[in-house]
Design a protein around this motif. Structure first.
Motif, PDB file in Angstrom:
ATOM      1  N   GLY A  40       0.892  -1.440  -0.054  1.00 26.79           N
ATOM      2  CA  GLY A  40      -0.050  -0.014   0.183  1.00 26.79           C
ATOM      3  C   GLY A  40       0.901   1.380  -0.047  1.00 26.79           C
ATOM      4  O   GLY A  40       0.309   2.311   0.048  1.00 26.79           O
ATOM      5  N   LYS A  41       2.320   1.146   0.031  1.00 26.39           N
ATOM      6  CA  LYS A  41       2.834   2.571   0.018  1.00 26.39           C
ATOM      7  C   LYS A  41       3.582   2.581  -1.240  1.00 26.39           C
ATOM      8  O   LYS A  41       4.603   1.752  -1.704  1.00 26.39           O
ATOM      9  N   ILE A  42       3.349   3.589  -1.939  1.00 21.37           N
ATOM     10  CA  ILE A  42       3.590   3.647  -3.645  1.00 21.37           C
ATOM     11  C   ILE A  42       4.672   5.232  -3.539  1.00 21.37           C
ATOM     12  O   ILE A  42       4.231   6.029  -3.086  1.00 21.37           O
ATOM     13  N   GLU A  43       5.741   4.761  -3.789  1.00 20.36           N
ATOM     14  CA  GLU A  43       6.857   5.967  -3.936  1.00 20.36           C
ATOM     15  C   GLU A  43       7.628   6.069  -5.018  1.00 20.36           C
ATOM     16  O   GLU A  43       7.599   5.470  -6.088  1.00 20.36           O
ATOM     17  N   ALA A  44       8.463   7.083  -5.169  1.00 20.05           N
ATOM     18  CA  ALA A  44       9.395   7.475  -6.237  1.00 20.05           C
ATOM     19  C   ALA A  44       8.466   7.712  -7.545  1.00 20.05           C
ATOM     20  O   ALA A  44       8.940   6.924  -8.577  1.00 20.05           O
ATOM     21  N   ILE A  45       7.419   8.250  -7.581  1.00 19.41           N
ATOM     22  CA  ILE A  45       6.561   8.553  -8.841  1.00 19.41           C
ATOM     23  C   ILE A  45       7.169   9.382  -9.644  1.00 19.41           C
ATOM     24  O   ILE A  45       7.571  10.483  -9.188  1.00 19.41           O
ATOM     25  N   GLU A  46       7.611   8.872 -11.033  1.00 21.31           N
ATOM     26  CA  GLU A  46       7.996   9.635 -12.142  1.00 21.31           C
ATOM     27  C   GLU A  46       7.301   9.757 -13.367  1.00 21.31           C
ATOM     28  O   GLU A  46       6.575   8.431 -13.674  1.00 21.31           O
ATOM     29  N   VAL A  47       6.810  10.624 -13.977  1.00 21.62           N
ATOM     30  CA  VAL A  47       5.996  10.821 -15.264  1.00 21.62           C
ATOM     31  C   VAL A  47       7.159  11.307 -16.200  1.00 21.62           C
ATOM     32  O   VAL A  47       7.711  12.052 -16.532  1.00 21.62           O
ATOM     33  N   LEU A  48       7.496  10.279 -17.254  1.00 20.54           N
ATOM     34  CA  LEU A  48       8.337  10.366 -18.456  1.00 20.54           C
ATOM     35  C   LEU A  48       7.445  10.664 -19.916  1.00 20.54           C
ATOM     36  O   LEU A  48       6.560   9.862 -19.887  1.00 20.54           O
ATOM     37  N   ALA A  49       7.902  11.614 -20.528  1.00 22.15           N
ATOM     38  CA  ALA A  49       7.304  11.596 -21.916  1.00 22.15           C
ATOM     39  C   ALA A  49       7.639  10.497 -22.751  1.00 22.15           C
ATOM     40  O   ALA A  49       8.605  10.249 -23.174  1.00 22.15           O
ATOM     41  N   CYS A  50       6.916   9.692 -23.156  1.00 18.22           N
ATOM     42  CA  CYS A  50       6.979   8.598 -24.237  1.00 18.22           C
ATOM     43  C   CYS A  50       7.654   9.099 -25.456  1.00 18.22           C
ATOM     44  O   CYS A  50       8.674   8.240 -25.888  1.00 18.22           O
ATOM     45  N   ALA A  51       7.328  10.098 -25.942  1.00 17.82           N
ATOM     46  CA  ALA A  51       8.083  10.709 -26.977  1.00 17.82           C
ATOM     47  C   ALA A  51       9.707  10.875 -26.985  1.00 17.82           C
ATOM     48  O   ALA A  51      10.442  10.850 -27.799  1.00 17.82           O
ATOM     49  N   ALA A  52      10.164  10.789 -25.688  1.00 17.13           N
ATOM     50  CA  ALA A  52      11.570  10.911 -25.340  1.00 17.13           C
ATOM     51  C   ALA A  52      12.542   9.668 -25.215  1.00 17.13           C
ATOM     52  O   ALA A  52      13.574   9.907 -25.409  1.00 17.13           O
ATOM     53  N   TYR A  53      11.718   8.477 -25.583  1.00 16.49           N
ATOM     54  CA  TYR A  53      12.523   7.327 -25.485  1.00 16.49           C
ATOM     55  C   TYR A  53      12.092   6.573 -26.598  1.00 16.49           C
ATOM     56  O   TYR A  53      10.702   6.239 -27.068  1.00 16.49           O
ATOM     57  N   PRO A  54      12.982   5.966 -27.274  1.00 14.42           N
ATOM     58  CA  PRO A  54      12.582   5.028 -28.452  1.00 14.42           C
ATOM     59  C   PRO A  54      11.982   3.612 -28.029  1.00 14.42           C
ATOM     60  O   PRO A  54      11.066   3.240 -29.028  1.00 14.42           O
ATOM     61  N   THR A  55      11.976   3.194 -26.967  1.00 15.26           N
ATOM     62  CA  THR A  55      11.229   2.027 -26.502  1.00 15.26           C
ATOM     63  C   THR A  55      10.906   2.069 -25.239  1.00 15.26           C
ATOM     64  O   THR A  55      11.291   2.776 -24.363  1.00 15.26           O
ATOM     65  N   LEU A  56       9.885   1.300 -24.761  1.00 12.93           N
ATOM     66  CA  LEU A  56       9.436   1.176 -23.356  1.00 12.93           C
ATOM     67  C   LEU A  56      10.413   0.804 -22.597  1.00 12.93           C
ATOM     68  O   LEU A  56      10.658   1.052 -21.474  1.00 12.93           O
ATOM     69  N   ALA A  57      11.200  -0.105 -23.064  1.00 10.49           N
ATOM     70  CA  ALA A  57      12.385  -0.741 -22.184  1.00 10.49           C
ATOM     71  C   ALA A  57      13.347   0.340 -21.898  1.00 10.49           C
ATOM     72  O   ALA A  57      13.999   0.422 -20.637  1.00 10.49           O
ATOM     73  N   ALA A  58      13.730   1.256 -22.785  1.00 13.95           N
ATOM     74  CA  ALA A  58      14.537   2.559 -22.566  1.00 13.95           C
ATOM     75  C   ALA A  58      13.976   3.230 -21.565  1.00 13.95           C
ATOM     76  O   ALA A  58      14.805   3.714 -20.411  1.00 13.95           O
ATOM     77  N   ALA A  59      12.710   3.515 -21.394  1.00 16.18           N
ATOM     78  CA  ALA A  59      12.186   4.247 -20.524  1.00 16.18           C
ATOM     79  C   ALA A  59      12.250   3.739 -19.156  1.00 16.18           C
ATOM     80  O   ALA A  59      12.528   4.424 -18.128  1.00 16.18           O
ATOM     81  N   LEU A  60      12.008   2.613 -19.128  1.00 11.24           N
ATOM     82  CA  LEU A  60      11.873   1.749 -17.817  1.00 11.24           C
ATOM     83  C   LEU A  60      13.450   1.669 -17.290  1.00 11.24           C
ATOM     84  O   LEU A  60      13.529   2.011 -16.007  1.00 11.24           O
ATOM     85  N   VAL A  61      14.300   1.473 -18.007  1.00  4.33           N
ATOM     86  CA  VAL A  61      15.636   1.410 -17.574  1.00  4.33           C
ATOM     87  C   VAL A  61      16.051   2.919 -17.025  1.00  4.33           C
ATOM     88  O   VAL A  61      16.596   3.106 -15.905  1.00  4.33           O
ATOM     89  N   ALA A  62      15.557   4.048 -17.805  1.00  2.00           N
ATOM     90  CA  ALA A  62      15.880   5.421 -17.367  1.00  2.00           C
ATOM     91  C   ALA A  62      15.304   5.485 -15.905  1.00  2.00           C
ATOM     92  O   ALA A  62      15.950   6.285 -15.046  1.00  2.00           O
ATOM     93  N   TYR A  63      13.843   5.095 -15.775  1.00  2.00           N
ATOM     94  CA  TYR A  63      13.296   5.472 -14.669  1.00  2.00           C
ATOM     95  C   TYR A  63      14.005   4.538 -13.302  1.00  2.00           C
ATOM     96  O   TYR A  63      14.542   5.147 -12.229  1.00  2.00           O
ATOM     97  N   LEU A  64      14.476   3.319 -13.493  1.00  2.00           N
ATOM     98  CA  LEU A  64      15.005   2.700 -12.504  1.00  2.00           C
ATOM     99  C   LEU A  64      16.651   3.116 -12.153  1.00  2.00           C
ATOM    100  O   LEU A  64      16.992   3.030 -10.934  1.00  2.00           O
ATOM    101  N   ALA A  65      17.311   3.953 -13.096  1.00  2.00           N
ATOM    102  CA  ALA A  65      18.365   4.681 -12.536  1.00  2.00           C
ATOM    103  C   ALA A  65      18.259   5.906 -12.169  1.00  2.00           C
ATOM    104  O   ALA A  65      19.191   6.688 -12.020  1.00  2.00           O
ATOM    105  N   MET A  66      17.079   6.564 -11.922  1.00  2.00           N
ATOM    106  CA  MET A  66      16.707   7.777 -11.612  1.00  2.00           C
ATOM    107  C   MET A  66      17.136   7.786  -9.876  1.00  2.00           C
ATOM    108  O   MET A  66      16.961   7.132  -9.205  1.00  2.00           O
ATOM    109  N   PRO A  67      17.462   9.341  -9.708  1.00  2.16           N
ATOM    110  CA  PRO A  67      18.001   9.388  -8.113  1.00  2.16           C
ATOM    111  C   PRO A  67      16.684   9.233  -7.100  1.00  2.16           C
ATOM    112  O   PRO A  67      16.823   8.650  -6.055  1.00  2.16           O
ATOM    113  N   ALA A  68      15.460   9.479  -7.405  1.00  4.77           N
ATOM    114  CA  ALA A  68      14.589   9.232  -6.918  1.00  4.77           C
ATOM    115  C   ALA A  68      14.245   7.566  -6.132  1.00  4.77           C
ATOM    116  O   ALA A  68      13.815   7.349  -5.299  1.00  4.77           O
TER     117      ALA A  68
END
Length: 341
Positions: A40-68
């Motif tokens: 029930g505890k959801i943290e580190a919410i980030e919103v990324l623009a789909c157009a900024a990433y060539p694939t979903l994998a790229a966006a997911l990997v970028a999120y996992l590397a974020m400071p948050a």
């Protein structure tokens, strides 16, 4: 976007034995990511623009590397669930309103997860409905929910999502619906004219063609053509802004037509499902309309069903005001998957 967190009702902070879980809500415009660090505890919410990433994998990997994500202190993420604005009928997913396509299994291996669940975004959103608090939804019009009755869900954004919850002895079943692609049904002469204009661009005019972001733009062009008024090349957001600011009569008429069309779709869903538990309005467009939606023809159109007008007058309609409700639903789906694994 700055990282956020949310606490889903009922408040829980029990550690998850399998470790933190990745949650994602992927639309045609934005990809929303979060970590469920405890039940029930959801943290580190980030919103990324789909157009900024060539694939979903790229966006997911970028999120996992974020400071948050690092700031949560959570490592070793092994399980994830993705809600996506698209049919999910097998391993390959090809988005309807964006160019991303991927194999679920290949994506799971690429991010080194043990479990990766991918479901339709409105299926996930539907699962969140029973958990919404009074402050996370806003009723439009009258009606009182019948406890234990089916719930309907419709929402306009990049596309038009449709789902519902059907009660059963073991809980709720969320519908895997693509109801936004039903054929558009005009309810008056003006909507017939809009449909005729839309036919010039599309052989098949679905409800989504008009009740969506690009649909607002199409309605605007159609009304300009119908009234012999000049049409500027306006995006949906600008049409809405001008309408809400009272700067443009044509823009306001566009938003009014949009709201009334949504009323037709919502009432069709209500009588199709027998959704006496209520109809919920999600998506990115309607919540931003605020009081303009309340005073629009939406509710009058919702009840305008001839012999079934009284039936629909008893069915409540709510606008979902929770900021990230799909995370709650996709979390529940992932928890069930892991429980039977």
């Amino acid at each position: 976007m700055t990282a956020q967190s949310l606490q889903t009702p009922p408040i829980q902070t029990t550690a998850i034995a399998s470790g933190p879980r990745l949650l994602a809500d992927i639309g045609g415009t934005n990809a929303r990511f979060a970590l469920e660090t405890a039940a029930g505890k959801i943290e580190a919410i980030e919103v990324l623009a789909c157009a900024a990433y060539p694939t979903l994998a790229a966006a997911l990997v970028a999120y996992l590397a974020m400071p948050a994500v690092a700031a949560t202190g959570m490592t070793g993420i092994r399980h994830g669930a993705i809600a996506i604005a698209n049919p999910v009928t097998g391993d390959m997913v090809r988005m309807t309103n964006h160019h991303w396509e991927f194999s679920i299994e290949a994506l799971r291996r690429e991010v080194n997860f043990e479990t990766l669940v991918v479901v339709n975004d409105f299926t996930a959103l539907a699962r969140s409905l029973p958990q919404l608090s009074a402050s996370q939804k806003h009723q439009v019009g009258g009606g009182v929910a019948v406890e234990g009755a089916p719930l309907g869900l419709v929402g306009a954004g990049t596309g038009l999502g449709v789902s519902g919850l059907i009660p059963g002895k073991d809980g709720w079943t969320a519908l895997l619906s693509e109801g936004g692609h039903v054929t558009f049904a005009p309810a008056n002469a003006l909507e017939v004219a809009i449909l005729q204009y839309a036919w010039k661009e599309f052989e098949h005019v679905s409800a989504e063609r008009l009740i969506s972001g690009v649909g607002i733009e199409l309605i605007y062009r159609a009304l300009a053509h119908h009234t012999d008024m000049p049409a500027e090349p306006l995006a949906a957001a600008e049409i809405s802004r001008r309408a809400l600011a009272g700067e443009c009569t044509l823009c306001d008429e566009t938003i009014e037509a949009f709201c009334c069309m949504l009323g037709t779709v919502a009432s069709n869903l209500a009588i199709t499902l027998g959704a006496q538990g209520g109809i919920y309005i999600g998506g990115g467009i309607v919540p931003k309309l605020g009081a303009r939606f309340d005073r629009s023809g939406f509710r009058a159109r919702f009840e305008a069903k001839g012999r079934f007008g009284n039936y629909l007058a008893q069915v409540p309609t709510w606008v979902i005001t929770a900021e990230y409700p799909a995370f709650v639903g996709v979390s529940a789906i992932l928890a069930e998957k892991l429980a039977v694994a």
